[in-house]
Design an enzyme around this catalytic site. Structure first.
Site, PDB file in Angstrom:
ATOM      1  CG  HIS A   1     118.364  -6.294  86.112  1.00 28.22           C
ATOM      2  ND1 HIS A   1     117.675  -7.134  85.099  1.00 28.22           N
ATOM      3  CD2 HIS A   1     119.271  -6.020  85.455  1.00 28.22           C
ATOM      4  CE1 HIS A   1     118.099  -7.329  83.984  1.00 28.22           C
ATOM      5  NE2 HIS A   1     119.124  -6.487  83.907  1.00 28.22           N
TER       6      HIS A   1
ATOM      7  CG  ASP B   1     125.535  19.934  84.723  1.00 29.36           C
ATOM      8  OD1 ASP B   1     124.357  20.297  85.169  1.00 29.36           O
ATOM      9  OD2 ASP B   1     125.666  19.992  83.311  1.00 29.36           O
TER      10      ASP B   1
ATOM     11  CG  ASP C   1     120.483  -3.977  82.173  1.00 32.18           C
ATOM     12  OD1 ASP C   1     120.713  -5.098  81.965  1.00 32.18           O
ATOM     13  OD2 ASP C   1     119.171  -3.830  82.385  1.00 32.18           O
TER      14      ASP C   1
ATOM     15  CG  MET D   1     121.208  17.057  77.397  1.00 37.41           C
ATOM     16  SD  MET D   1     121.061  18.329  78.613  1.00 37.41           S
ATOM     17  CE  MET D   1     120.404  17.699  79.907  1.00 37.41           C
TER      18      MET D   1
ATOM     19  CE1 TYR E   1     117.455  18.931  81.984  1.00 34.34           C
ATOM     20  CE2 TYR E   1     116.071  20.339  80.548  1.00 34.34           C
ATOM     21  CZ  TYR E   1     117.346  19.967  81.288  1.00 34.34           C
ATOM     22  OH  TYR E   1     118.206  21.225  81.197  1.00 34.34           O
TER      23      TYR E   1
ATOM     24  CE1 TYR F   1     124.125  19.943  76.481  1.00 30.42           C
ATOM     25  CE2 TYR F   1     125.817  21.423  76.176  1.00 30.42           C
ATOM     26  CZ  TYR F   1     124.565  21.044  75.934  1.00 30.42           C
ATOM     27  OH  TYR F   1     123.952  22.150  75.028  1.00 30.42           O
TER      28      TYR F   1
ATOM     29  CG  ASN G   1     123.778  16.593  82.976  1.00 30.98           C
ATOM     30  OD1 ASN G   1     123.814  16.937  84.123  1.00 30.98           O
ATOM     31  ND2 ASN G   1     123.612  17.604  81.937  1.00 30.98           N
TER      32      ASN G   1
END
Length: 143
Positions: free
Chosen positions: A22, A30, A64, A74, A113, A131, A133
């Site tokens: 948890h 990508d 969560d 991003m 990052y 993008y 990600n």
């Protein structure tokens, strides 16, 4: 082979998802993302899209509900309010697949990052859309 599991969930990815606790995070990235050098274990899903990967992961992993932003993408460099088409697809997948859907929040490129470098694992997909990600925070399965 196993029943009722998306076949793109490789043995190493299933291991990572099961080993996560948890609050642990997993980054789906990508093909352009520097996954191998980012720090965490890198699970490769070459040839698989980030959207298919997200859907498969959310079919077995809860998001969560104890954090404000369990799904983060991003920001577009130079236009932080832009919503790339793939991010809109990510939101649709979360809305349709997650047991407790959440709104996607964004991080500035370098902050993304940095966050990915602290993830439990990074899943390098074959996604070619820019993008593509997203970082997910694992939730709990309630009794």
């Amino acid at each position: 082979m196993l029943r009722n599991l998306p076949p793109i969930l490789s043995p190493s990815l299933l291991y990572a998802l099961r080993a996560m606790g948890h609050g642990d995070e997993i980054a789906i990235v990508d093909a352009n993302f520097p996954a191998e050098s980012s720090g965490p274990d890198c699970v490769r899903l070459d040839g698989i899209s980030a959207t298919d990967t997200l859907k498969a992961i959310l079919s077995v992993m809860p998001l969560d509900t104890f954090v404000a932003a369990p799904a983060r993408t991003m920001q577009v460099v130079g236009d932080p309010d832009a919503v790339p088409e793939i991010v809109a697809e990510f939101q649709t997948i979360i809305d349709d697949t997650a047991d407790k859907p959440a709104r996607i929040s964004t991080l500035e490129r370098h902050a993304f990052y940095e966050a990915a470098s602290h993830a439990f694992a990074v899943v390098q997909t074959g996604e070619t859309r820019l993008y593509g990600n997203i970082i997910l925070t694992k939730g709990i399965i309630e009794p």
